[in-house]
Design an enzyme around this catalytic site. Structure first.
Site, short mmCIF file in Angstrom:
data_model
loop_
_atom_site.label_atom_id
_atom_site.label_comp_id
_atom_site.label_asym_id
_atom_site.label_seq_id
_atom_site.Cartn_x
_atom_site.Cartn_y
_atom_site.Cartn_z
CB SER A 139 16.65 4.99 2.43
OG SER A 139 17.12 5.39 1.91
CE1 TYR A 152 19.81 1.09 4.82
CE2 TYR A 152 18.62 1.71 2.82
CZ TYR A 152 19.50 1.92 3.51
OH TYR A 152 20.62 3.44 4.67
#
Length: 254
Positions: A139, A152
């Site tokens: 990401s 995350y």
């Protein structure tokens, strides 16, 4: 990774980026197997998209991964691409341990241990293929933190460094390691995120990402233009500004 002629397994692809990517790769002339936990959802995907294969898998469960790997390889012995798509994203407040510990553990199990276990289940087979790819999914938040999602961010930073490390180990073999690095994309990864005006439309993201895979078959990272703001902030020397801008635009920030 070549854009067509592959047999591709994408666990965690019953919605969002995973499903959109699976459908686009199927349209480009690949055999695609979609993996997910919910049997009814897999049945619906198979009915709505003829030619897409499905297998039930829970990537948080080592036994489920092992069982799914056996079934996938028995049905598709020419499998040569694994995309470790499954992931979760949770808003956490680390000022209150009671509110974040369960979430953090779930995130690490799904986002870090899941891909590790998947790679372990398929790596011996992939090494026997003349042209194989392990595609990890990190990401933009691996490179600049979103305040609301600490676990995350950390899990995706771990996937980035894992990708960098195992690529070195697979150098000189038939196995390529490619890291897909999405920006914020309009999916249901967080509640209401499908309508986040700051996020990239899903179709636009998948179209650009697949175009990059086609144009750059030897790429180590698949970076759409929009994610480069996050990816290269430290290299450009404007990391603090990137972090400030990212969090100012975050609807989950507090």
């Amino acid at each position: 990774m070549h854009i067509s002629g592959n047999t591709i397994f994408i666990p965690g692809s019953t919605s969002g980026i995973g499903l959109a990517l699976a459908l686009e790769l199927r349209a480009r002339g690949n055999t695609v197997i979609v993996g997910g936990r919910r049997a009814e959802l897999l049945e619906r995907i198979a009915a709505e998209h003829p030619g897409i294969h499905t297998v039930q898998i829970d990537t948080t469960d080592p036994g489920s991964i092992a069982d799914a790997a056996k079934r996938v390889l028995a049905a598709h012995p020419d499998l040569n691409v694994l995309v470790t798509m499954a992931g979760v994203m949770r808003v956490e407040d680390w000022r209150d341990p009671a509110s974040f510990l369960d979430s953090a553990e779930e995130t690490v199990i799904t986002n870090v241990l899941g891909p590790i276990r998947l790679i372990a289940a398929f790596v011996e087979h992939l090494r026997e293929r003349p042209d194989a790819t392990i595609m990890t999914v990190s990401s933009g938040l691996a490179f600049a933190p979103l305040k609301a999602t600490p676990s995350y961010n950390a899990s995706k930073a771990a996937i980035h460094m894992l990708s960098e490390s195992i690529r070195l180990q697979f150098a000189g073999t038939s196995v390529k390691v490619v890291e897909l690095v999405p920006p914020s994309v309009r999916t249901a990864l967080l509640p209401g995120h499908e309508d986040n005006e700051h996020a990239m439309p899903l179709d636009a993201y998948v179209a650009e990402a697949v175009g990059l895979i086609e144009a750059q078959p030897d790429a180590k990272e698949i970076l759409v233009e929009r994610v480069k703001f996050l990816r290269y902030g430290e290299a450009r020397g404007d990391y603090d500004q990137v972090v400030s801008t990212l969090n100012a635009a975050d609807p989950h920030g507090k």
